[in-house]
Every structure is written in structure tokens, then in C-alpha cells.
Design a protein around this motif. Sequence first.
Motif, PDB file in Angstrom:
ATOM      1  N   PHE A 176       0.827  -1.209   0.000  1.00  0.00           N
ATOM      2  CA  PHE A 176       0.000   0.000   0.000  1.00  0.00           C
ATOM      3  C   PHE A 176       0.862   1.260   0.000  1.00  0.00           C
ATOM      4  CE2 PHE A 176      -3.109  -3.062   1.578  1.00  0.00           C
ATOM      5  CZ  PHE A 176      -4.229  -2.688   0.849  1.00  0.00           C
ATOM      6  N   TYR A 177       0.245   2.334  -0.464  1.00  0.00           N
ATOM      7  CA  TYR A 177       0.907   3.637  -0.486  1.00  0.00           C
ATOM      8  C   TYR A 177      -0.053   4.669   0.095  1.00  0.00           C
ATOM      9  CZ  TYR A 177       2.708   8.062  -2.345  1.00  0.00           C
ATOM     10  OH  TYR A 177       3.164   9.348  -2.476  1.00  0.00           O
ATOM     11  N   ASN A 178       0.480   5.507   0.983  1.00  0.00           N
ATOM     12  CA  ASN A 178      -0.336   6.537   1.613  1.00  0.00           C
ATOM     13  C   ASN A 178       0.144   7.925   1.163  1.00  0.00           C
ATOM     14  OD1 ASN A 178      -1.939   8.137   3.189  1.00  0.00           O
ATOM     15  ND2 ASN A 178      -1.303   7.285   5.141  1.00  0.00           N
ATOM     16  N   PRO A 179      -0.507   8.511   0.148  1.00  0.00           N
ATOM     17  CA  PRO A 179      -0.056   9.819  -0.349  1.00  0.00           C
ATOM     18  C   PRO A 179      -0.296  10.952   0.644  1.00  0.00           C
ATOM     19  CG  PRO A 179      -2.126   9.179  -1.406  1.00  0.00           C
ATOM     20  CD  PRO A 179      -1.673   8.002  -0.609  1.00  0.00           C
ATOM     21  N   MET A 180      -1.152  10.704   1.649  1.00  0.00           N
ATOM     22  CA  MET A 180      -1.463  11.758   2.621  1.00  0.00           C
ATOM     23  C   MET A 180      -0.302  12.030   3.579  1.00  0.00           C
ATOM     24  SD  MET A 180      -4.484  12.485   1.630  1.00  0.00           S
ATOM     25  CE  MET A 180      -5.276  11.708   0.235  1.00  0.00           C
ATOM     26  N   GLU A 181       0.647  11.099   3.636  1.00  0.00           N
ATOM     27  CA  GLU A 181       1.783  11.268   4.545  1.00  0.00           C
ATOM     28  C   GLU A 181       2.577  12.537   4.214  1.00  0.00           C
ATOM     29  OE1 GLU A 181       5.241   8.433   6.528  1.00  0.00           O
ATOM     30  OE2 GLU A 181       3.979   7.673   4.926  1.00  0.00           O
ATOM     31  N   LYS A 182       2.631  12.884   2.936  1.00  0.00           N
ATOM     32  CA  LYS A 182       3.396  14.057   2.513  1.00  0.00           C
ATOM     33  C   LYS A 182       2.611  15.359   2.662  1.00  0.00           C
ATOM     34  CE  LYS A 182       6.065  11.378  -0.852  1.00  0.00           C
ATOM     35  NZ  LYS A 182       6.395  11.190  -2.289  1.00  0.00           N
ATOM     36  N   LEU A 183       1.316  15.258   2.952  1.00  0.00           N
ATOM     37  CA  LEU A 183       0.471  16.451   3.015  1.00  0.00           C
ATOM     38  C   LEU A 183       0.398  17.057   4.412  1.00  0.00           C
ATOM     39  CD1 LEU A 183      -2.508  15.329   0.730  1.00  0.00           C
ATOM     40  CD2 LEU A 183      -0.495  16.684   0.114  1.00  0.00           C
ATOM     41  N   LEU A 184       0.803  16.304   5.422  1.00  0.00           N
ATOM     42  CA  LEU A 184       0.767  16.823   6.783  1.00  0.00           C
ATOM     43  C   LEU A 184       2.010  17.670   7.054  1.00  0.00           C
ATOM     44  CD1 LEU A 184      -0.324  17.049   9.656  1.00  0.00           C
ATOM     45  CD2 LEU A 184       0.745  14.831  10.169  1.00  0.00           C
ATOM     46  N   ILE A 185       1.784  18.956   7.300  1.00  0.00           N
ATOM     47  CA  ILE A 185       2.846  19.872   7.721  1.00  0.00           C
ATOM     48  C   ILE A 185       2.426  20.392   9.085  1.00  0.00           C
ATOM     49  CG2 ILE A 185       4.211  21.900   7.111  1.00  0.00           C
ATOM     50  CD1 ILE A 185       3.273  21.515   4.208  1.00  0.00           C
ATOM     51  N   PRO A 186       2.972  19.846  10.180  1.00  0.00           N
ATOM     52  CA  PRO A 186       2.423  20.028  11.527  1.00  0.00           C
ATOM     53  C   PRO A 186       2.035  21.456  11.909  1.00  0.00           C
ATOM     54  CG  PRO A 186       4.185  18.434  11.589  1.00  0.00           C
ATOM     55  CD  PRO A 186       4.139  18.954  10.187  1.00  0.00           C
ATOM     56  N   ASP A 187       2.818  22.433  11.572  1.00  0.00           N
ATOM     57  CA  ASP A 187       2.509  23.809  11.973  1.00  0.00           C
ATOM     58  C   ASP A 187       1.846  24.620  10.873  1.00  0.00           C
ATOM     59  OD1 ASP A 187       3.608  23.436  14.534  1.00  0.00           O
ATOM     60  OD2 ASP A 187       5.629  23.845  13.771  1.00  0.00           O
ATOM     61  N   GLU A 188       1.566  23.972   9.744  1.00  0.00           N
ATOM     62  CA  GLU A 188       1.083  24.736   8.598  1.00  0.00           C
ATOM     63  C   GLU A 188      -0.157  24.167   7.926  1.00  0.00           C
ATOM     64  OE1 GLU A 188       4.100  25.615   5.706  1.00  0.00           O
ATOM     65  OE2 GLU A 188       5.686  25.682   7.226  1.00  0.00           O
ATOM     66  N   GLY A 226      -3.052  20.668   7.241  1.00  0.00           N
ATOM     67  CA  GLY A 226      -3.628  19.371   7.551  1.00  0.00           C
ATOM     68  C   GLY A 226      -5.079  19.366   7.120  1.00  0.00           C
ATOM     69  N   SER A 227      -5.827  18.346   7.568  1.00  0.00           N
ATOM     70  CA  SER A 227      -7.249  18.268   7.216  1.00  0.00           C
ATOM     71  C   SER A 227      -8.149  18.677   8.375  1.00  0.00           C
ATOM     72  CB  SER A 227      -7.606  16.851   6.751  1.00  0.00           C
ATOM     73  OG  SER A 227      -7.474  15.917   7.808  1.00  0.00           O
ATOM     74  N   LEU A 228      -7.562  18.839   9.572  1.00  0.00           N
ATOM     75  CA  LEU A 228      -8.310  19.313  10.739  1.00  0.00           C
ATOM     76  C   LEU A 228      -7.318  19.785  11.781  1.00  0.00           C
ATOM     77  CD1 LEU A 228      -9.528  16.442  13.078  1.00  0.00           C
ATOM     78  CD2 LEU A 228      -7.855  16.067  11.268  1.00  0.00           C
ATOM     79  N   THR A 229      -7.821  20.514  12.770  1.00  0.00           N
ATOM     80  CA  THR A 229      -6.954  20.991  13.847  1.00  0.00           C
ATOM     81  C   THR A 229      -7.476  20.524  15.194  1.00  0.00           C
ATOM     82  OG1 THR A 229      -8.197  23.060  14.054  1.00  0.00           O
ATOM     83  CG2 THR A 229      -6.261  23.072  12.602  1.00  0.00           C
ATOM     84  N   HIS A 230      -6.532  20.368  16.128  1.00  0.00           N
ATOM     85  CA  HIS A 230      -6.878  20.067  17.520  1.00  0.00           C
ATOM     86  C   HIS A 230      -5.866  20.789  18.405  1.00  0.00           C
ATOM     87  CE1 HIS A 230      -8.381  17.992  21.016  1.00  0.00           C
ATOM     88  NE2 HIS A 230      -7.165  17.547  21.298  1.00  0.00           N
ATOM     89  N   ASN A 231      -6.389  21.602  19.313  1.00  0.00           N
ATOM     90  CA  ASN A 231      -5.505  22.398  20.174  1.00  0.00           C
ATOM     91  C   ASN A 231      -4.479  23.186  19.358  1.00  0.00           C
ATOM     92  OD1 ASN A 231      -6.818  21.527  22.501  1.00  0.00           O
ATOM     93  ND2 ASN A 231      -5.410  19.818  22.816  1.00  0.00           N
ATOM     94  N   PHE A 232      -4.947  23.756  18.259  1.00  0.00           N
ATOM     95  CA  PHE A 232      -4.141  24.626  17.390  1.00  0.00           C
ATOM     96  C   PHE A 232      -3.016  23.874  16.668  1.00  0.00           C
ATOM     97  CE2 PHE A 232      -6.223  27.505  20.289  1.00  0.00           C
ATOM     98  CZ  PHE A 232      -6.616  28.556  19.474  1.00  0.00           C
TER      99      PHE A 232
END
Length: 316
Positions: free
Chosen positions: A224-236, A238-244
Amino acid sequence: MSDNNLYTVAFYNLENLFDTINDPNILDQDYTEDGRLQWDDDRYENKIYKLSKAIAHIGAKTLSAPPTLLGVAEVENKKVLNDLIATEALADANYNYIHYNSPDERGIDTALLYQAATFEVVRSKAIPLLVYNEEGIRDYTRDILHVFGKLYGEEIHVFVNHWPSRRQGAGETDYKRIAAAKTLHTVIDQIRVQEENPKFIIMGDFNDDPHSPSVKEHLVTSNFYNPMEKLLIPDERGSLTHNFSWNVFDQIIISTNFFDAYRSKLTFLNADILDEHFLTEWEEKYKGFPFRTYVGTKYLGGYSDHFPVFIQLKKS
């Protein structure tokens, strides 16, 4: 590349898409006119309109049509799905859908919307997710929706997920999402025994990030391949936020045979998050965050607390 050569496959957590009618079999009392959230027809119709607008924009930069396949989470019933696909923004897509009532106590389910002109459903079923706490008591959570069909003549197994939440803490509830990953892999392994080179699209709100153990170690194996792994930029981003902080709980994972242009009619092209300005908060403190419907009991009138995610497949 022309529209005729592309298909968009998407997932969207719709943030509690309830109708306004009290169903005595589920915990939906808050989503009534007299309930805690004062959920009336105006608020419901506003949400339906806004969600349809968002869905119509998914993948629109490269494709002038809404997604061919759209997995959704947090829908109450068939009524809300019927109202959604009948909107002006989505009517021309001629969506149909697959939906089963799940045992979730709040009555929120998953579903798969599909354009019947391009995707042929062969069969579908709800896969029970049996999760128990330390006392042996079952956590009645959402089933995993399995739809087997044909897209451009290509047979594909689609799984729509909404895994158990982190409400009691991420570490304390890890085992539930790991159980979901194992349940899904059991089904996938059985299919691989029965079929030669089957294709899989696994989508959903996993309530975990791409690097979390449930996804990284128990779901995304070498096939399997997860293309979403490259889309998460922790401080910039994502698809949702929690505690900023940003997360990408919303993911679409594909089997690696979508990269085989010689044996596949459909191959992977790209992946992205739909986080355009109109879907975001404008208030300075929360600027750029998903423009949600509620914060607690405060009505904001937005779209969802999640952004849609999507991939695009091209004809080989």
C-alpha cells in the motif's frame, strides 16, 4: 490533461450531518429544533447548501466535475444523503450512494457517493468493527463500509472508514484503532487469496495521522501507499486541527498496483487537501482553520470541522 482522462476520488467528514427529526433509536436529541443546539430547518438547509458547494469544488482545479467517488462520514441517514445529492451544485453529477445504518450510538454512519454513469457497483456490505474495552464491554462504533465495483472497467475494492475517536486520549484509545486496522487487513487478505492482483482504495477519518501506529504499522503494509503522509505539515497544513495543531486524520490509501501503468487502466496521479479560503475561518485567532458548523454549542454556520481530501486517477 483533459477531463475525460481523470477521475477524482475523495473523502469528507461532514461534521454531524443530522436532519431535524428526533429518532428515538439514536442519541440525536441535540440536533432538533428544541434541542441543545437549536438545530432547525434553516440551519440544516444552510449546511446542506454549503457541503454541496464544497463537494462540487473538490478537484476542480484540474477537473470540471465533482468526484466520481466520494466517501463521507458522520451522516445520520438516507434522508440527509438524498437532500445532499439533490442540491443544485450536485444534481448534474447524478449521484447514487451506498449506506448502511451502523451500531454507533449517536447514529452517525459512513456512506459512499458515486456517479452511476462511471462507477458500477457490483456488491457491498457493512463490516462490523468489534472493539472491546478492558472490562470486555463492546464499544459500539461505526462499521467499515466495503463496496466492490468497476471504474473505467477496472475492478476496485473501496473501503470507507470512520475509526474510533480519541475522546478518552490518543494513547488510551490506540488499541481501538489498531483493532480496526487489523479487521480491515483480515478482509483484504481474504480478498487477495480469492482474486489475482486486486485493487484497493481505503479512505476515511482514521482519527490517527499517517505516521500513527494504527496506520503506519498496521494498515499501510508494503502493498500500500499513503499519499497523505506528505500532506501533513504540523505547523502549517492538515485536514483538521486540535488544540491549534494540524492533523491529517482524513486519508486515502491505495494499493501499489495503481502505479503499474502496464497492467492497470487507472494509475495514481496526485493527492491533495481541499483547503481553499472559502472553507476556512476568517477570525484572526483561528484563521485558516476549517470553518465548522459548531464550536461546542455556539453556532458558526460553517461547513465542517474537517477539510475534504482527494486523489486523482488517470486513464492509462
